[in-house]
Design an enzyme around this catalytic site. Structure first.
Site, PDB file in Angstrom:
ATOM      1  N   GLU A   1      18.838   6.978  34.524  1.00  0.00           N
ATOM      2  CA  GLU A   1      17.507   7.020  33.894  1.00  0.00           C
ATOM      3  C   GLU A   1      17.615   7.694  32.531  1.00  0.00           C
ATOM      4  OE1 GLU A   1      13.696   8.486  35.966  1.00  0.00           O
ATOM      5  OE2 GLU A   1      14.149  10.068  34.517  1.00  0.00           O
TER       6      GLU A   1
ATOM      7  N   ALA B   1       3.193   9.898  28.374  1.00  0.00           N
ATOM      8  CA  ALA B   1       1.809   9.782  27.936  1.00  0.00           C
ATOM      9  C   ALA B   1       1.787   9.844  26.409  1.00  0.00           C
ATOM     10  CB  ALA B   1       0.987  10.915  28.519  1.00  0.00           C
TER      11      ALA B   1
ATOM     12  N   HIS C   1       9.857   1.379  32.592  1.00  0.00           N
ATOM     13  CA  HIS C   1       8.732   1.984  33.321  1.00  0.00           C
ATOM     14  C   HIS C   1       7.430   1.678  32.575  1.00  0.00           C
ATOM     15  CE1 HIS C   1      11.325   5.468  35.209  1.00  0.00           C
ATOM     16  NE2 HIS C   1      12.038   4.364  35.073  1.00  0.00           N
TER      17      HIS C   1
ATOM     18  N   GLY D   1       1.650   7.225  36.875  1.00  0.00           N
ATOM     19  CA  GLY D   1       1.870   8.214  35.812  1.00  0.00           C
ATOM     20  C   GLY D   1       1.202   9.520  36.187  1.00  0.00           C
TER      21      GLY D   1
ATOM     22  N   ALA E   1      -0.918   2.606  41.220  1.00  0.00           N
ATOM     23  CA  ALA E   1       0.223   1.763  40.826  1.00  0.00           C
ATOM     24  C   ALA E   1       0.088   0.352  41.400  1.00  0.00           C
ATOM     25  CB  ALA E   1       1.526   2.418  41.287  1.00  0.00           C
TER      26      ALA E   1
ATOM     27  N   ASP F   1       1.000   8.687  52.877  1.00  0.00           N
ATOM     28  CA  ASP F   1       1.864   8.366  51.746  1.00  0.00           C
ATOM     29  C   ASP F   1       2.783   7.180  52.068  1.00  0.00           C
ATOM     30  OD1 ASP F   1       2.488   9.183  49.052  1.00  0.00           O
ATOM     31  OD2 ASP F   1       4.492   9.579  49.836  1.00  0.00           O
TER      32      ASP F   1
ATOM     33  N   GLN G   1      11.436   9.960  44.130  1.00  0.00           N
ATOM     34  CA  GLN G   1      11.374  11.227  43.412  1.00  0.00           C
ATOM     35  C   GLN G   1      12.659  11.996  43.738  1.00  0.00           C
ATOM     36  OE1 GLN G   1      10.652  12.944  41.008  1.00  0.00           O
ATOM     37  NE2 GLN G   1       8.433  13.082  41.290  1.00  0.00           N
TER      38      GLN G   1
HETATM   39  P1  FAD Z   1       0.454   5.669  43.218  1.00  0.00           P
HETATM   40  O1  FAD Z   1       1.291   4.760  44.019  1.00  0.00           O
HETATM   41  O2  FAD Z   1      -0.762   5.109  42.575  1.00  0.00           O
HETATM   42  O3  FAD Z   1       0.019   6.882  44.200  1.00  0.00           O
HETATM   43  C1  FAD Z   1      -0.726   8.009  43.709  1.00  0.00           C
HETATM   44  C2  FAD Z   1      -1.361   8.731  44.895  1.00  0.00           C
HETATM   45  O4  FAD Z   1      -2.389   7.928  45.471  1.00  0.00           O
HETATM   46  C3  FAD Z   1      -0.435   9.039  46.052  1.00  0.00           C
HETATM   47  O5  FAD Z   1      -0.873  10.240  46.648  1.00  0.00           O
HETATM   48  C4  FAD Z   1      -0.611   7.861  47.018  1.00  0.00           C
HETATM   49  O6  FAD Z   1      -0.298   8.237  48.357  1.00  0.00           O
HETATM   50  C5  FAD Z   1      -2.080   7.528  46.818  1.00  0.00           C
HETATM   51  N1  FAD Z   1      -2.399   6.090  46.831  1.00  0.00           N
HETATM   52  C6  FAD Z   1      -1.633   5.073  46.350  1.00  0.00           C
HETATM   53  N2  FAD Z   1      -2.288   3.904  46.430  1.00  0.00           N
HETATM   54  C7  FAD Z   1      -3.506   4.187  46.952  1.00  0.00           C
HETATM   55  C8  FAD Z   1      -4.662   3.408  47.239  1.00  0.00           C
HETATM   56  N3  FAD Z   1      -4.667   2.068  47.019  1.00  0.00           N
HETATM   57  N4  FAD Z   1      -5.757   4.037  47.748  1.00  0.00           N
HETATM   58  C9  FAD Z   1      -5.756   5.367  47.996  1.00  0.00           C
HETATM   59  N5  FAD Z   1      -4.687   6.181  47.727  1.00  0.00           N
HETATM   60  C10 FAD Z   1      -3.579   5.586  47.215  1.00  0.00           C
HETATM   61  N6  FAD Z   1       5.643   9.365  35.421  1.00  0.00           N
HETATM   62  C11 FAD Z   1       5.466   9.042  34.113  1.00  0.00           C
HETATM   63  O7  FAD Z   1       4.478   9.464  33.511  1.00  0.00           O
HETATM   64  N7  FAD Z   1       6.389   8.256  33.439  1.00  0.00           N
HETATM   65  C12 FAD Z   1       7.494   7.761  34.059  1.00  0.00           C
HETATM   66  O8  FAD Z   1       8.278   7.049  33.440  1.00  0.00           O
HETATM   67  C13 FAD Z   1       7.709   8.106  35.432  1.00  0.00           C
HETATM   68  N8  FAD Z   1       8.798   7.662  36.086  1.00  0.00           N
HETATM   69  C14 FAD Z   1       8.955   7.952  37.421  1.00  0.00           C
HETATM   70  C15 FAD Z   1      10.064   7.454  38.094  1.00  0.00           C
HETATM   71  C16 FAD Z   1      10.268   7.739  39.434  1.00  0.00           C
HETATM   72  C17 FAD Z   1      11.473   7.201  40.159  1.00  0.00           C
HETATM   73  C18 FAD Z   1       9.317   8.537  40.151  1.00  0.00           C
HETATM   74  C19 FAD Z   1       9.516   8.862  41.602  1.00  0.00           C
HETATM   75  C20 FAD Z   1       8.197   9.039  39.488  1.00  0.00           C
HETATM   76  C21 FAD Z   1       8.009   8.753  38.121  1.00  0.00           C
HETATM   77  N9  FAD Z   1       6.904   9.229  37.416  1.00  0.00           N
HETATM   78  C22 FAD Z   1       6.739   8.918  36.095  1.00  0.00           C
HETATM   79  C23 FAD Z   1       5.931  10.108  38.083  1.00  0.00           C
HETATM   80  C24 FAD Z   1       4.786   9.323  38.790  1.00  0.00           C
HETATM   81  O9  FAD Z   1       4.078   8.591  37.823  1.00  0.00           O
HETATM   82  C25 FAD Z   1       3.889  10.354  39.457  1.00  0.00           C
HETATM   83  O10 FAD Z   1       4.572  10.967  40.534  1.00  0.00           O
HETATM   84  C26 FAD Z   1       2.506   9.901  39.869  1.00  0.00           C
HETATM   85  O11 FAD Z   1       1.758  11.062  40.232  1.00  0.00           O
HETATM   86  C27 FAD Z   1       2.478   8.958  41.069  1.00  0.00           C
HETATM   87  O12 FAD Z   1       2.828   7.715  40.685  1.00  0.00           O
HETATM   88  P2  FAD Z   1       2.839   6.484  41.711  1.00  0.00           P
HETATM   89  O13 FAD Z   1       3.206   5.312  40.929  1.00  0.00           O
HETATM   90  O14 FAD Z   1       3.598   6.805  42.940  1.00  0.00           O
HETATM   91  O15 FAD Z   1       1.242   6.439  42.105  1.00  0.00           O
END
Ligand code: FAD
Length: 311
Positions: free
Chosen positions: A28, A62, A87, A118, A138, A174, A192
């Site tokens: 990464e 951001a 990403h 994010g 996401a 989760d 993560q």
């Molecule tokens: P989501 O999947 O949207 O989940 C967010 C929360 O909502 C979780 O608690 C989940 O359980 C819950 N949830 C999910 N879907 C739903 C739904 N439909 N209804 C209700 N609850 C729901 N951040 C950056 O800013 N830039 C990056 O480039 C970046 N790269 C990363 C790379 C990796 C490998 C990892 C693991 C993380 C990265 N992050 C990055 C951090 C990430 O954006 C954060 O951890 C963020 O808080 C969660 O992202 P997510 O895509 O898992 O969110």
């Protein structure tokens, strides 16, 4: 040891292709902030290319400049040539802006996407506030991507959380939401960072037990080579993961910074060995744009020559 790797269009092809080494590895990068940092990043990219990295990912931050920088760096990496995973996050973007970025990615030939919500700008563990006209999760970005003609053939990955996302109600919820992302079309997840392999193995088991079709898609472990106690603690704080007390004691018992670093590399190598034994498809290293620590781990795994400082 391979010096050049054939290019693969998708991350899935890249990590499953037959190879001489014990397991695939990927790296990464973060878009660098200035020219000196950018040069260092390209040096690291050359090293990883020569070591046969399966793919390189580029994070998305951001703020206004990240759109240009992430796209530019990812484009150049893909020409390096390294299979590239770009990403994208929902932070501070409307759905229309996200659509336009996705189309840009398609026009640049960047067809491997890590779809992320994010972190809230400022405080990564703060309250999530959706942007007006934007998306909330996401999974919404996966659905948007799938709805755009130019992006239909994207290979999409998502984030997963061995210790559960810090905002999730519990591990079960989760796991459910991670599975929903895989059911919506994501083909793999990258975790993560974690410092206890058991957390990773339990996540993989939970997903597979909950859905024998989508839950068995590759779960790629995210590894941060430990180079100092301070940076390990900081990463743990930012990511919402935990540092096992036995590991903290082991690092604290080292008397000098150099010794802490050596212990950190040893610990990361032991984790990687265990993950290989457990049959992971790929080891994904969070490099902070430096090659040395990752190469030292790969060397311990028998997958790279010993690190030599540049003359
Ligand atoms: P989501 O999947 O949207 O989940 C967010 C929360 O909502 C979780 O608690 C989940 O359980 C819950 N949830 C999910 N879907 C739903 C739904 N439909 N209804 C209700 N609850 C729901 N951040 C950056 O800013 N830039 C990056 O480039 C970046 N790269 C990363 C790379 C990796 C490998 C990892 C693991 C993380 C990265 N992050 C990055 C951090 C990430 O954006 C954060 O951890 C963020 O808080 C969660 O992202 P997510 O895509 O898992 O969110």
């Amino acid at each position: 040891m391979s010096t050049t790797q054939p290019q693969h269009r998708s991350v899935i092809d890249a990590i499953t292709a037959p190879r001489d080494s014990r397991v695939a590895f990927s790296v990464e990068f973060m878009p660098p902030r200035d020219d000196a940092a950018e040069q260092r990043m390209w040096d690291a990219a050359s090293t990883f290319h020569d070591l046969g990295a399966a793919f390189a990912s580029v994070t998305y931050g951001a703020g206004g400049t990240t759109r240009e920088r992430t796209g530019r760096i990812a484009r150049r990496l893909s020409q390096h040539p390294l299979t590239t995973l770009v990403h994208l996050t929902l932070v501070e973007h409307s759905a229309a802006q996200l659509e336009s970025i996705l189309k840009d990615y398609a026009s640049l030939g960047l067809t491997n996407l890590l779809a992320l919500r994010g972190d809230p700008p400022g405080d990564p563990l703060g309250e999530w506030v959706p942007t007006e006209g934007g998306l909330n999760y996401a999974i919404d970005l996966i659905r948007l991507t799938k709805s755009i003609e130019e992006c239909r053939d994207f290979t999409i990955g998502v984030a997963s959380f061995p210790e559960g996302h810090y905002r999730a109600e519990n591990l079960e919820a989760d796991t459910h939401w991670t599975l929903e992302k895989l059911r919506a079309g994501a083909e793999f997840s990258i975790t993560q960072m974690f410092f206890d392999v058991e957390h990773f193995l339990r996540l993989r088991d939970r997903l597979a037990a909950a859905d024998p079709v989508h839950g068995v898609k590759p779960v790629i472990p995210g590894l941060m080579p430990i180079t100092s106690l301070r940076s390990a603690r900081r990463q743990v704080e930012l990511s919402g993961s935990s540092l096992p007390s036995s590991l903290e004691r082991r690092l604290r018992s080292a008397k000098t910074d150099e010794h802490v670093r050596a212990v950190g590399i040893e610990v990361t190598s032991e984790m990687a060995e265990r993950l290989i034994d457990e049959g992971v498809e790929d080891l994904h290293f969070m490099t902070m744009n430096f090659a040395r620590a990752t190469q030292e781990v790969l060397h311990n795994l028998g997958m790279a020559p010993k690190w030599q400082a540049a003359a």
